[in-house]
Design an enzyme around this catalytic site. Structure first.
Site, PDB file in Angstrom:
ATOM      1  CG  ASN A  85      -7.551  -2.338  -6.223  1.00 41.11           C
ATOM      2  OD1 ASN A  85      -6.526  -3.036  -6.967  1.00 41.11           O
ATOM      3  ND2 ASN A  85      -7.439  -0.966  -5.659  1.00 41.11           N
ATOM      4  CG  ASP A  97      -2.473   0.954   0.953  1.00 38.28           C
ATOM      5  OD1 ASP A  97      -2.083   1.696  -0.262  1.00 38.28           O
ATOM      6  OD2 ASP A  97      -2.806   0.912   2.260  1.00 38.28           O
TER       7      ASP A  97
END
Length: 309
Positions: A81, A33
């Site tokens: 996503n 991340d």
């Protein structure tokens, strides 16, 4: 001059951590991340952050090799996503496609006999990415020295839901008896990828959550979790060593807890037939203070049940 000193101190600390680490986890799962935030804070395009993160991924593979990690699962693209704008998805798909082909053809991958597999709802990916996945799978199919799993279009809830639906369908058609459903039944219906349970989850970027990542393989094994502030492109070997140190402390704590529970059972019941509990206490007795073992008779004519190991 200051930067030289910092690099020297950093390297010295890295060597210290390497000496502290006595055993690496078998399976590490990483939530990479912070790529976009890394780029934005530098006033760059987010694509630059993803490319910088890819360099960290390559370094991580080397660190795993150095430390003896046998399996690595990377959270490259989640089902969430797909909610990103099309241009952002395209950048990610371009990078994933390129890296799959690059890894599949890399001499180091073949020298180390790395098995590359993708896990997730792969049919949701663009055809060009699916072709890259198939190529990497084909090129490394005969290897098993190190397992690299790439989680693409992956969501833990979706994985478990798919397994449950498959089992329900088999029960409805009479192909499966409900009484025969066990852990193996579920595992056989999960995505084909990880070969073992997860020992350690690492998440970069500051958020302290596991984001629906490998719930069956990690939570069932009570995996250690290491959250750290650096964005993925900033993640260093020092950070990885700290994560492994957290895993070792977690494993040691788990052994002590298991031994204390078994010891409490022996002290409460005192039966010579409690071979499981005795086996656990014997195995982990070195983790407990001597005072806790006083007045406990571990001698028995019955061998400990091997399942205690």
């Amino acid at each position: 001059m200051v930067s030289v000193v910092r690099r020297w101190v950093s390297r010295l600390y890295e060597q210290l951590l390497e000496r502290e680490v006595s055993g690496a986890p078998n399976h590490v799962a990483v939530i990479q991340d912070g790529n976009r935030r890394y780029a934005r804070e530098r006033g760059e395009e987010t694509s630059n952050g993803h490319h910088a993160g890819a360099q960290t991924t390559e370094a991580l593979l080397e660190w795993c090799d150095d430390l003896g990690v046998e399996e690595l699962t990377l959270y490259a693209f989640s089902t969430e996503n797909f909610n990103r704008p099309a241009d952002q998805r395209a950048v990610l798909f371009d990078l994933i496609e390129d890296k799959l082909y690059e890894f599949a053809d890399h001499d180091r991958v073949h020298d180390a006999e790395v098995r590359i597999k993708a896990i997730g709802e792969l049919d949701r990916l663009p055809e060009r990415v699916r072709e890259a996945v198939a190529y990497a799978d084909q090129q490394t199919r005969g290897y098993d020295q190190f397992h690299l799993n790439i989680a693409l279009a992956y969501g833990g809830r979706a994985e478990l839901l798919g397994a449950a639906q498959s089992i329900a369908a088999n029960v409805e058609t009479g192909r499966l008896d409900p009484d025969d459903i066990d852990a193996d039944t579920i595992e056989n219906r999960l995505y084909d990828g990880p070969t073992r349970d997860v020992d350690l989850i690492v998440r970069t970027g500051g958020d302290e959550r596991t984001s629906n990542f490998l719930p069956w393989h990690a939570n069932g094994n009570e995996a250690a979790v290491y959250f750290c502030a650096p964005y993925w492109p900033e993640f260093r070997k020092i950070d990885f060593l700290r994560a492994i140190r957290t895993y070792e402390h977690r494993a040691e704590s788990w052994r002590r807890t298991r031994a204390r529970r078994a010891l409490a059972l022996l002290q409460a019941v005192g039966s010579a037939e409690l071979s499981d509990a005795k086996g656990i206490v014997r195995r982990f007795r070195d983790t407990l203070p001597t005072r806790e073992l006083e007045d406990v008779d571990l001698s028995s004519d019955t061998d400990p049940d091997p399942r205690a190991d």
